[in-house]
Design a protein around this motif. Structure first.
Motif, mmCIF file in Angstrom:
data_model
loop_
_atom_site.group_PDB
_atom_site.id
_atom_site.type_symbol
_atom_site.label_atom_id
_atom_site.label_comp_id
_atom_site.label_asym_id
_atom_site.label_seq_id
_atom_site.Cartn_x
_atom_site.Cartn_y
_atom_site.Cartn_z
ATOM 1 N N SER A 128 12.508 13.758 -23.005
ATOM 2 C CA SER A 128 11.909 15.077 -23.072
ATOM 3 C C SER A 128 10.778 15.194 -22.053
ATOM 4 O O SER A 128 10.567 14.307 -21.241
ATOM 5 C CB SER A 128 11.411 15.344 -24.490
ATOM 6 N N HIS A 129 10.002 16.258 -22.127
ATOM 7 C CA HIS A 129 8.991 16.534 -21.105
ATOM 8 C C HIS A 129 7.669 15.781 -21.329
ATOM 9 O O HIS A 129 7.330 15.400 -22.436
ATOM 10 C CB HIS A 129 8.730 18.047 -21.011
ATOM 11 N N GLU A 130 6.965 15.569 -20.235
ATOM 12 C CA GLU A 130 5.622 14.984 -20.193
ATOM 13 C C GLU A 130 5.505 13.651 -20.922
ATOM 14 O O GLU A 130 4.470 13.326 -21.488
ATOM 15 C CB GLU A 130 4.593 15.982 -20.710
ATOM 16 N N VAL A 131 6.546 12.841 -20.892
ATOM 17 C CA VAL A 131 6.557 11.560 -21.592
ATOM 18 C C VAL A 131 5.467 10.627 -21.094
ATOM 19 O O VAL A 131 4.724 10.050 -21.871
ATOM 20 C CB VAL A 131 7.940 10.880 -21.453
ATOM 21 N N PHE A 132 5.367 10.474 -19.785
ATOM 22 C CA PHE A 132 4.411 9.544 -19.198
ATOM 23 C C PHE A 132 3.277 10.269 -18.474
ATOM 24 O O PHE A 132 2.647 9.712 -17.590
ATOM 25 C CB PHE A 132 5.122 8.613 -18.215
ATOM 26 N N ARG A 133 3.016 11.486 -18.821
ATOM 27 C CA ARG A 133 2.019 12.315 -18.125
ATOM 28 C C ARG A 133 0.668 11.600 -18.017
ATOM 29 O O ARG A 133 0.089 11.163 -19.002
ATOM 30 C CB ARG A 133 1.832 13.629 -18.867
ATOM 31 N N GLY A 134 0.192 11.493 -16.797
ATOM 32 C CA GLY A 134 -1.125 10.914 -16.559
ATOM 33 C C GLY A 134 -1.150 9.404 -16.390
ATOM 34 O O GLY A 134 -2.189 8.843 -16.053
ATOM 35 N N PHE A 135 -0.039 8.725 -16.624
ATOM 36 C CA PHE A 135 0.043 7.276 -16.395
ATOM 37 C C PHE A 135 -0.270 6.995 -14.944
ATOM 38 O O PHE A 135 0.229 7.670 -14.058
ATOM 39 C CB PHE A 135 1.490 6.811 -16.597
ATOM 40 N N THR A 136 -1.017 5.975 -14.654
ATOM 41 C CA THR A 136 -1.203 5.568 -13.262
ATOM 42 C C THR A 136 -0.785 4.125 -13.048
ATOM 43 O O THR A 136 -0.744 3.655 -11.933
ATOM 44 C CB THR A 136 -2.665 5.748 -12.824
#
Length: 161
Positions: A128-136
């Motif tokens: 689905s959406h934004e699963v790893f959002r913001g991971f660096t």
């Protein structure tokens, strides 16, 4: 506050510790197979490494905004439901099992300090959406050959990959 004596517990019910901001430790979770929704949501002092080799079901928002630090072993879960580890600001290391088939929305969204190797997600059929959002700290190649029903297009938004 610590919770001990879970030696024979196989299920932790929905919202069991939700909002327990002083809960800092849970012990003997090796036999836990099921953790229901929001069981440890908003437990900001919960500073543990998750090592649950018998885990089979992990429902949505289970550790939302909790203080967990590391995911060592999630057993044989096949689904990571929405918001499971969202906004876990102390979470730094994630070991995802190769058994995962479905990843819900915002699973790790805004948990920004994570290091995670995503190369073993080859059994994922849905994401689905934004699963790893913001991971660096993502490493490994994105390889999901079984992916059938992608939902959304922001899986890795803000990750730099």
């Amino acid at each position: 506050m610590e919770v001990n004596g879970l030696d024979n517990v196989t299920a932790i019910r929905a919202s069991a510790f939700n909002g327990c901001s002083k809960l800092s430790y849970i012990d003997n979770t090796a036999k836990v197979e099921v953790i229901e929704g929001s069981a440890f949501s908003d437990c900001s002092a919960l500073s543990i490494e998750l090592n649950m080799p018998n885990l089979q079901t992990l429902e949505g928002n289970v550790f939302l905004r909790s203080g967990i630090t590391k995911i060592v072993n999630l057993g044989k879960i096949t689904t990571l439901n929405g918001g499971t580890f969202q906004e876990c600001l102390n979470l730094t290391d994630v070991n995802l099992p190769s058994t995962i088939e479905v990843i819900g929305s915002n699973v790790f969204s805004k948990s920004i300090n994570i290091k995670c190797d995503i190369s073993n997600l080859n059994n994922v059929t849905g994401i689905s959406h934004e699963v790893f959002r913001g991971f660096t700290g993502i490493t490994g190649e994105v390889n999901m050959p079984k992916l059938k029903n992608p939902n959304g297009n922001t899986w890795f938004q803000g990750t730099g990959i």
